[in-house]
Design an enzyme around this catalytic site. Structure first.
Site, PDB file in Angstrom:
ATOM      1  N   GLN A 136       4.655   4.366  -3.483  1.00 15.72           N
ATOM      2  CA  GLN A 136       3.784   3.058  -3.470  1.00 15.72           C
ATOM      3  C   GLN A 136       2.495   3.137  -4.047  1.00 15.72           C
ATOM      4  OE1 GLN A 136       3.828   1.036   0.440  1.00 15.72           O
ATOM      5  NE2 GLN A 136       5.898   1.543   0.865  1.00 15.72           N
ATOM      6  N   CYS A 137       1.798   4.583  -3.776  1.00 16.12           N
ATOM      7  CA  CYS A 137       0.512   4.590  -4.200  1.00 16.12           C
ATOM      8  C   CYS A 137       0.785   5.174  -5.652  1.00 16.12           C
ATOM      9  CB  CYS A 137      -0.162   5.874  -3.259  1.00 16.12           C
ATOM     10  SG  CYS A 137      -0.236   5.263  -1.590  1.00 16.12           S
TER      11      CYS A 137
END
Length: 804
Positions: free
Chosen positions: A655-656
Site C-alpha cells: 500500500q505504501c
C-alpha cells in the site's frame, strides 16, 4: 580627429601660493535607489559587459553654512534615474538644478578595480569631450569642420568606476568630477591689477544694481524655459554672460544676461566684450561669518569654465571678472507658466513679476545671497599642456577630479545595501541570483521573468511534492499551490524536506498547509504559496452509499469542482500522488482545460517522469492545422485495463510507496527541469518529442543528441516525452509513446464525456467497481475484442497448410 595647437604666448610665471584660486570639489551623494537600480542593471542587462553606460548627476545651490568649519563640499546627487539616459523624462523639469552627465562603468572583479590605472582611465574617458568642447580636439578633418559643443553640458562631466558584489549586496565605487588641470608650476590665479580680487557682490554694488542683476538672471532662466519645447529638457544653465551698462538716468548699471557660448561671445561688440562678466552658478556654501579679508573657495565647475575661456575664446593671459552666483535658493520654473508666452507679452511680464516676488528679488540684497565678484588672470593655453608643443596631442593634457574617500585620501568608497532594503527584497534578489548569473554566459536565452510569473499546482505534498517545490523555488517560480488530504506523520520528515517534527504533533498538520507555510519560511514572504486540503476521487473507490451517502456525494462534488478550478487557474500541473488511480481525474481535467501536466512516479529502484500531450485542438492550432507531429500519450496510454483500486487486499508494504530514498530527489528534479524546458520551447506543451537516432555504437543503444536543429530543441536542450531511469544499472532512457486512441484517460471520448457530464461522469466512473463503464466509454473494451478476434484468426492454422 585632429588636435589644434594653441596660439603661442609667453609661458606663465609661477604664481605665489596665496594668489592661487582655491576650489572646493564636489562630493558624491548617491541615494540607495541609485545603487539598487545600478546593481539590478548589472545583474540583468550589463552582465559581463564592462562597457560604459550613461550617468546623470545634478546639483543646486547650497544655503550658507552655519557652525560648520570648514563648510561641507557641495553635493553632486545621483538617484534612481541617474543611471539611465541623462535625457530621461523624469529629469526633464528639474530646472532648479544643474545637470552633470557622463559615464559609469561596472567592472567584473574587485581586482580589476584595484589594478585600474585611475589617471589613465580618467584621461581616456573624459579628455576627448572636454578638449572637443574647448576647441582643442577637432571633430572634423580640419579646422573648418570644428563643431561647437554646448559648454553648459560638456564642461560639467562626471564618471564613476564600480564593482558590484551582487552576492553580498556590497558596492565599491569611485566617483570623479573631471577638470582640465594646468601643468605643474602653473595654476589659476587671482588678478593682481585689483587690490581685492574676491569680494562680496553686496559690498561692491548698490542694492538696486543687485536687484537688476537678480532680475536679469531670472528673466534669462525663464526665457530659456520659454524657448524649450515639450521634447526639450531644460535645466538651470550653469554658465552665462552678463553685460552691465550705464544707460539709465541715474547712471547705475542695467543688466543683460545671455547664454554662454563662443557663438554668443563672438557676436558681442568690442565695447560689450570690455564690460562682460562671466557668470557661473556656484554650489559652494558661504560661511555666515565670512568677510572680504579672506578668500573663499570657489565652485569646482569654475575650473573647466576658465579652461574654456582660455582655450576656446583665446583669452589666455588676460584678466577677466567672474560672478560666483550664490543665491539662497533656485526656484523651479513651472513649464506650464511660460510655455505659451513670449518675452514681449504681458503674460510673460506678469509671470516674471510673480516669479521675482517668490524668489526674494525685491529684498534688500536682491536675492543674490552671498554671491561674489572674482577677478582672475586667465592662464595661457600653454599652461594646460603637460608636454612640449612639438608633441602636441591629446596626451599633452591631463584631468584631475577623483573624489577622496572618508579618510580624506584618494581611494574608493563602499556601500552596504543590506540595511537599506527590506528583507523581502534581499531574499528575492538572493533567490534569483543564480538564475540571473546563468544569463551572463551559460544561458543567455533563459527567461527568468516567464518563470517568475508561472502559477504551478502540485497534486501531492509528499516526498515528490516537497522535492518539486524546492526545485521550483530554485528556478524562480514564486506561485505554488499544494493539494493533499493527508497529514504529516513521524515517518515523513526524514524523506519529505518541507516538514519537521513539530508538524507531526497532535495528529499532524495537513500536509498541504504545512508545506505551503514551510515554503514561505524557506524563501521569504515574496513566495505566494497556498495549501488546499482536498481528496481526489478515484476510479474503483465508490462513494455516496450508506446513510450519509448524500452528504458524502455533495462533499466529493465540491472537491471535483474545486480541483477543476485549480487546474484551470494554474499554468502547469505536477501529478505527484501515490496511487495509480489517483492520477486519472487530474489527467482528464488537464486535457479538458488544456493545462500542461508533468507526471512523476516512483518504483522500488526506478522512476518515471513524463509530460502528457495536449488535446487535439491545441496541437492542431500549434502545428497550423498540419499533422506533422502526433499527439503524445499520457500515463495510462500503455494500459489495456481501466484503473482500479490498487490498495484493495494489499499488505502494508504494497500500500505504501516503498522506494529507495535517493529516487525521489532525482525524479523531482527531472520533473521540474522538464517543465522549465517546456516553457522555453516556442510551442510549449505542444512541442514534439525528439527523434531518436542510433549513436553508431556496437551495442545499438539510443543516444539523443541536441545539435539545435531538432524540432524538439528548446533553449535548455531537447524536450523528451518520457524519462525513465533506474538505480540498478544507473541508466536512463527517453522513450516516446504516442497517444492511445482508446486510452481510459486521454482519449477524445473520455475528455468529451467529462466536459458534458462533469461530476456525474466522475461519479459514474468512481462507483463502477469493475471498470467496465470507463472501458466502454473509451472504446477499450471494443479494442480488446477486436484484438482477441485478430489473434484467434492468426492462431487458426490449417493442418494441411502447415504440412505444405
Amino acid at each position: 580627429m585632429m588636435v589644434a595647437s594653441p596660439s603661442k604666448s609667453p609661458p606663465a610665471k609661477l604664481q605665489p601660493r596665496q594668489h592661487l584660486v582655491r576650489f572646493r570639489p564636489f562630493r558624491s551623494v548617491a541615494e540607495p535607489s541609485f545603487w539598487l537600480d545600478h546593481n539590478a542593471r548589472k545583474l540583468n542587462e550589463l552582465r559581463l559587459s564592462e562597457e560604459s553606460v550613461p550617468l546623470a548627476g545634478f546639483f543646486g545651490v547650497s544655503a550658507p553654512s552655519q557652525g560648520v568649519t570648514p563648510p561641507l563640499s557641495p553635493g553632486m546627487r545621483f538617484d534612481a534615474s541617474s543611471s539611465s539616459s541623462p535625457y530621461n523624462d523624469s529629469l526633464s523639469r528639474r530646472n532648479e538644478y544643474i545637470r552633470s552627465s557622463g559615464k559609469i562603468i561596472s567592472l567584473n572583479t574587485i581586482e580589476s578595480l584595484k589594478k585600474c590605472d585611475k589617471n589613465k582611465f580618467l584621461n581616456d574617458t573624459c579628455l576627448p569631450t572636454l578638449l572637443a568642447c574647448c576647441g582643442v580636439l577637432n571633430i572634423g578633418d580640419d579646422d573648418e569642420n570644428t563643431v561647437e559643443m554646448d559648454p553648459n553640458v560638456s564642461l560639467i562631466p562626471c564618471t564613476c568606476l564600480t564593482y558590484c558584489d551582487l552576492k553580498s549586496n556590497m558596492t565599491v565605487y569611485w566617483f570623479a568630477f573631471p577638470a582640465l588641470a594646468p601643468r605643474t608650476g602653473c595654476g589659476i590665479a587671482y588678478s593682481t591689477v585689483v587690490s581685492n580680487p574676491q569680494r562680496k557682490l553686496i559690498n561692491d554694488w548698490s542694492p538696486r544694481e543687485c536687484r537688476l542683476l537678480a532680475k536679469s538672471i531670472h528673466k534669462f532662466r525663464m526665457l530659456q524655459e520659454c524657448r524649450g519645447t515639450n521634447k526639450d529638457h531644460v535645466w538651470c544653465p550653469p554658465f552665462f554672460i552678463l553685460i552691465p551698462s550705464a544707460t539709465d538716468g541715474e547712471n547705475e548699471k542695467s543688466m543683460k544676461c545671455l547664454p554662454f557660448s563662443q557663438t554668443v561671445y563672438d557676436s558681442l561688440s568690442q565695447v560689450e566684450k570690455e564690460l562682460v562678466i562671466f557668470g557661473f552658478v556656484d554650489p559652494n556654501p558661504t560661511p555666515e561669518n565670512d568677510d572680504d579679508a579672506t578668500t573663499t573657495a570657489l565652485g569646482w565647475t569654475l575650473r573647466n569654465f576658465v579652461a574654456y575661456i582660455s582655450l576656446r575664446l583665446k583669452l589666455g593671459g588676460r584678466n577677466a571678472t567672474f560672478l560666483s552666483y550664490r543665491p539662497p535658493f533656485l526656484r523651479r520654473i513651472d513649464h506650464s507658466e511660460t510655455a505659451t508666452v513670449h518675452e514681449s507679452s504681458e503674460d510673460f511680464n506678469s509671470a516674471f513679476e510673480s516669479f521675482s516676488e517668490d524668489c526674494g528679488i525685491n529684498d534688500d540684497d536682491g536675492g543674490i545671497g552671498q554671491s561674489l565678484l572674482v577677478d582672475i588672470k586667465i592662464p595661457p593655453a600653454e599652461d594646460y599642456q603637460w608636454l612640449p608643443p612639438s608633441e602636441s596631442s591629446i596626451n599633452c593634457y591631463k584631468c584631475v577630479g577623483w573624489e577622496l574617500n572618508k579618510n580624506n585620501k584618494p581611494g574608493p568608497r563602499s556601500i552596504d545595501l543590506r540595511p537599506l532594503v527590506s528583507p523581502t527584497h534581499l531574499a528575492r534578489q538572493a533567490n534569483d541570483l543564480n538564475l540571473r548569473l546563468m544569463k551572463w554566459r551559460a544561458l543567455p536565452s533563459l527567461d527568468v521573468e516567464v518563470l517568475s510569473r508561472l502559477k504551478v499546482l502540485l497534486l501531492g505534498a509528499g516526498t515528490l511534492g516537497c522535492g518539486v517545490a524546492r526545485t521550483l523555488l530554485g528556478w524562480g517560480v514564486r506561485h505554488i499551490t499544494f493539494v493533499d488530504s493527508g497529514r504529516v506523520s513521524y515517518s515523513n520528515p526524514v524523506r519529505q524536506s518541507l516538514f519537521g517534527i513539530d508538524d507531526c504533533k497532535d495528529g499532524g498538520k495537513y500536509k498541504a498547509v504545512a508545506a505551503a507555510e514551510s515554503l514561505v519560511s524557506v524563501a521569504g514572504p515574496d513566495v505566494k504559496s497556498e495549501g488546499v486540503v482536498l481528496s481526489i476521487p478515484m476510479p474503483g473507490h465508490p462513494f455516496g452509499g450508506g446513510k450519509d451517502g448524500v452528504t458524502e456525494a455533495a462533499a466529493v462534488k465540491k472537491d471535483v469542482e474545486r480541483l477543476h478550478a485549480l487546474v484551470e487557474e494554474h499554468d502547469a500541473v505536477f501529478l505527484l500522488t501515490d496511487t495509480r488511480e489517483s492520477r486519472w481525474l487530474p489527467t482528464v481535467m488537464a486535457l479538458a482545460t488544456n493545462t500542461p501536466l508533468i507526471n512523476a512516479a516512483l518504483g522500488l529502484d526506478s522512476w518515471l517522469v513524463m509530460r502528457h500531450g495536449p488535446n487535439s485542438s491545441a496541437l492542431s492550432a500549434a502545428n497550423n492545422n498540419s499533422t506533422d507531429f502526433g499527439r503524445l500519450g499520457c500515463y495510462f496510454c500503455s494500459d489495456i485495463v481501466a484503473p482500479e483500486n490498487s490498495t484493495r487486499d494489499r499488505t502494508l508494504d504494497q500500500q505504501c510507496t516503498v522506494t529507495r530514498p535517493g529516487l525521489a530527489p532525482i525524479a523531482a528534479s527531472m520533473a521540474t527541469e522538464l517543465m522549465v524546458a517546456m516553457f522555453h520551447h516556442p510551442l510549449g506543451n505542444c512541442a514534439p518529442a525528439p527523434e531518436i537516432k542510433r549513436d553508431g555504437s556496437s551495442t545499438g543503444a539510443y543516444n539523443p543528441v541536441d545539435d539545435g536543429t531538432s524540432a524538439s530543441s528548446s533553449a535548455l536542450g531537447l524536450l523528451p516525452h518520457q524519462i525513465r531511469g533506474t538505480v540498478v544499472t544507473y541508466t536512463m532512457m527517453t522513450p516516446t509513446v504516442p497517444a492511445f486512441p482508446s486510452c481510459t484517460a486521454c482519449s477524445e471520448g473520455i475528455v468529451e464525456e467529462y466536459r458534458k457530464g462533469g461530476f456525474d461522469f466522475v461519479k459514474a466512473v468512481c462507483c463502477d467497481v469493475d471498470g467496465s463503464y470507463l472501458e466502454n466509454v473509451s472504446g477499450l473494451s471494443g479494442f480488446r475484442e477486436e484484438a482477441a478476434k485478430m489473434m484467434d484468426e492468426c492462431l487458426d492454422w490449417d493442418d494441411e497448410e502447415e504440412d505444405v
